[in-house]
Every structure is written in structure tokens, then in C-alpha cells.
Design a protein around this motif. Structure first.
Motif, PDB file in Angstrom:
ATOM      1  N   GLN A  72       1.099  -1.065   0.080  1.00 52.65           N
ATOM      2  CA  GLN A  72      -0.200  -0.028   0.017  1.00 52.65           C
ATOM      3  C   GLN A  72       0.809   0.963   0.448  1.00 52.65           C
ATOM      4  O   GLN A  72       0.639   2.317  -0.190  1.00 52.65           O
ATOM      5  CB  GLN A  72      -1.054   0.028   1.440  1.00 52.65           C
ATOM      6  N   ALA A 117      -2.992   8.138   3.108  1.00 50.34           N
ATOM      7  CA  ALA A 117      -2.106   6.794   3.552  1.00 50.34           C
ATOM      8  C   ALA A 117      -3.774   7.256   4.193  1.00 50.34           C
ATOM      9  O   ALA A 117      -4.479   6.200   4.705  1.00 50.34           O
ATOM     10  CB  ALA A 117      -1.724   7.374   3.901  1.00 50.34           C
ATOM     11  N   GLU A 118      -4.358   8.342   5.556  1.00 48.35           N
ATOM     12  CA  GLU A 118      -5.532   8.129   5.869  1.00 48.35           C
ATOM     13  C   GLU A 118      -7.047   7.149   5.056  1.00 48.35           C
ATOM     14  O   GLU A 118      -7.681   7.078   5.596  1.00 48.35           O
ATOM     15  CB  GLU A 118      -6.059  10.149   6.441  1.00 48.35           C
ATOM     16  N   GLU A 125      -6.901   5.699   2.469  1.00 51.26           N
ATOM     17  CA  GLU A 125      -6.222   4.419   2.028  1.00 51.26           C
ATOM     18  C   GLU A 125      -7.119   3.424   2.968  1.00 51.26           C
ATOM     19  O   GLU A 125      -7.461   2.302   3.088  1.00 51.26           O
ATOM     20  CB  GLU A 125      -5.380   4.319   1.571  1.00 51.26           C
ATOM     21  N   PHE A 126      -6.367   3.952   3.823  1.00 50.73           N
ATOM     22  CA  PHE A 126      -6.178   2.776   5.599  1.00 50.73           C
ATOM     23  C   PHE A 126      -7.702   3.126   6.529  1.00 50.73           C
ATOM     24  O   PHE A 126      -7.887   2.419   7.167  1.00 50.73           O
ATOM     25  CB  PHE A 126      -4.937   3.933   6.847  1.00 50.73           C
ATOM     26  N   THR A 174      -7.594   6.033   8.693  1.00 50.12           N
ATOM     27  CA  THR A 174      -8.083   5.854   9.761  1.00 50.12           C
ATOM     28  C   THR A 174      -7.209   6.904   9.885  1.00 50.12           C
ATOM     29  O   THR A 174      -6.973   8.194   8.980  1.00 50.12           O
ATOM     30  CB  THR A 174      -6.393   4.984  10.674  1.00 50.12           C
ATOM     31  N   LEU A 209      -4.360   9.626  11.241  1.00 48.29           N
ATOM     32  CA  LEU A 209      -3.520   9.320  11.953  1.00 48.29           C
ATOM     33  C   LEU A 209      -2.677  10.829  12.815  1.00 48.29           C
ATOM     34  O   LEU A 209      -2.371  11.210  12.469  1.00 48.29           O
ATOM     35  CB  LEU A 209      -1.979   9.583  10.560  1.00 48.29           C
ATOM     36  N   PHE A 252       2.624   4.021   9.437  1.00 49.81           N
ATOM     37  CA  PHE A 252       1.353   4.151   9.187  1.00 49.81           C
ATOM     38  C   PHE A 252       0.827   2.658  10.103  1.00 49.81           C
ATOM     39  O   PHE A 252      -0.622   2.614   9.618  1.00 49.81           O
ATOM     40  CB  PHE A 252       1.391   3.687   7.539  1.00 49.81           C
ATOM     41  N   ASP A 253       1.784   1.509  10.138  1.00 46.95           N
ATOM     42  CA  ASP A 253       1.221   0.790  10.683  1.00 46.95           C
ATOM     43  C   ASP A 253       0.991   0.693  12.223  1.00 46.95           C
ATOM     44  O   ASP A 253      -0.329   0.138  12.797  1.00 46.95           O
ATOM     45  CB  ASP A 253       2.455  -0.653  10.817  1.00 46.95           C
ATOM     46  N   ALA A 312      -0.046   3.229  13.249  1.00 40.34           N
ATOM     47  CA  ALA A 312      -1.692   3.758  13.247  1.00 40.34           C
ATOM     48  C   ALA A 312      -3.076   3.108  13.270  1.00 40.34           C
ATOM     49  O   ALA A 312      -4.019   3.914  13.771  1.00 40.34           O
ATOM     50  CB  ALA A 312      -1.413   4.939  12.308  1.00 40.34           C
ATOM     51  N   ARG A 313      -2.429   2.407  12.124  1.00 39.26           N
ATOM     52  CA  ARG A 313      -3.856   0.923  11.493  1.00 39.26           C
ATOM     53  C   ARG A 313      -4.019   0.442  13.183  1.00 39.26           C
ATOM     54  O   ARG A 313      -5.440   0.123  13.319  1.00 39.26           O
ATOM     55  CB  ARG A 313      -2.835   0.703  10.760  1.00 39.26           C
ATOM     56  N   HIS A 314      -2.877  -0.292  13.593  1.00 43.74           N
ATOM     57  CA  HIS A 314      -3.405  -0.704  14.919  1.00 43.74           C
ATOM     58  C   HIS A 314      -3.676  -0.315  16.154  1.00 43.74           C
ATOM     59  O   HIS A 314      -4.318  -0.662  17.103  1.00 43.74           O
ATOM     60  CB  HIS A 314      -1.797  -1.296  15.256  1.00 43.74           C
TER      61      HIS A 314
END
Length: 88
Positions: free
Chosen positions: A12, A53-54, A56-57, A59, A61, A81-82, A84-86
Motif C-alpha cells: 500500500q 494514507a488516511e 486508504e487505511f 484512519t 494518523l 502507518f502500521d 496508526a492502523r493498529h
């Protein structure tokens, strides 16, 4: 404490760089130690990357999680990014 550098980058992140920011580089040439600076990505483009990214994911950040600069590596961005996603 030393954080390990991943061997590969999240697909991604590579897609965001090559398609959204239109970075002219072969995805196979991107490594975890590649800096945004070496890709001619400035701080404004980094902000665009964060927004993309926000979206796409799905979320938001947090600023403290995503303290990236043009001198940051792709591994640092992938880790941010990882995290923030978790966290969400």
C-alpha cells in the motif's frame, strides 16, 4: 532500543508513492532505507501522502505517530502507518 528494519515495504505504501504522488521510480528500486528526499518528495508532498494514507487505511494518523520529514526513510513511514492502523 533498536527497531528492526523490515526487509520489504507494504504494498500500500509503494502504491501511494508511485500512483498517488506519482514518484517516477521502479517499485523494485524502493527499499526500507530509501529516504523521501532521495525520491524528491518534499514536506508538502509528505502531507499529501499522509492524507492519501488516511483515506486508504480509513484512519486518522496522529501527529506524534507520523513525525516524518523528507529525511525519513520508507521503513519509518511504513512503521508509522502500521502503528496508526493498529492503534485505531
Amino acid at each position: 532500543m533498536t527497531q528492526s528494519v523490515p526487509d520489504t515495504l507494504p504494498e500500500q505504501l509503494v502504491t501511494l508513492l508511485t500512483e498517488h504522488l506519482d514518484v517516477k521510480v521502479d517499485p523494485g528500486d524502493l527499499t526500507p532505507s530509501t529516504t523521501f528526499e532521495s525520491l524528491d518528495v518534499d514536506s508538502l508532498a509528505l502531507m499529501e501522502l499522509v492524507v492519501a494514507a488516511e483515506e486508504e487505511f480509513g484512519t486518522i494518523l496522529p501527529e506524534e505517530t507520523l513525525d516524518l520529514s523528507p529525511a525519513s526513510t520508507l521503513a519509518e513511514a511504513a512503521r508509522a502507518f502500521d502503528e496508526a492502523r493498529h492503534a485505531g
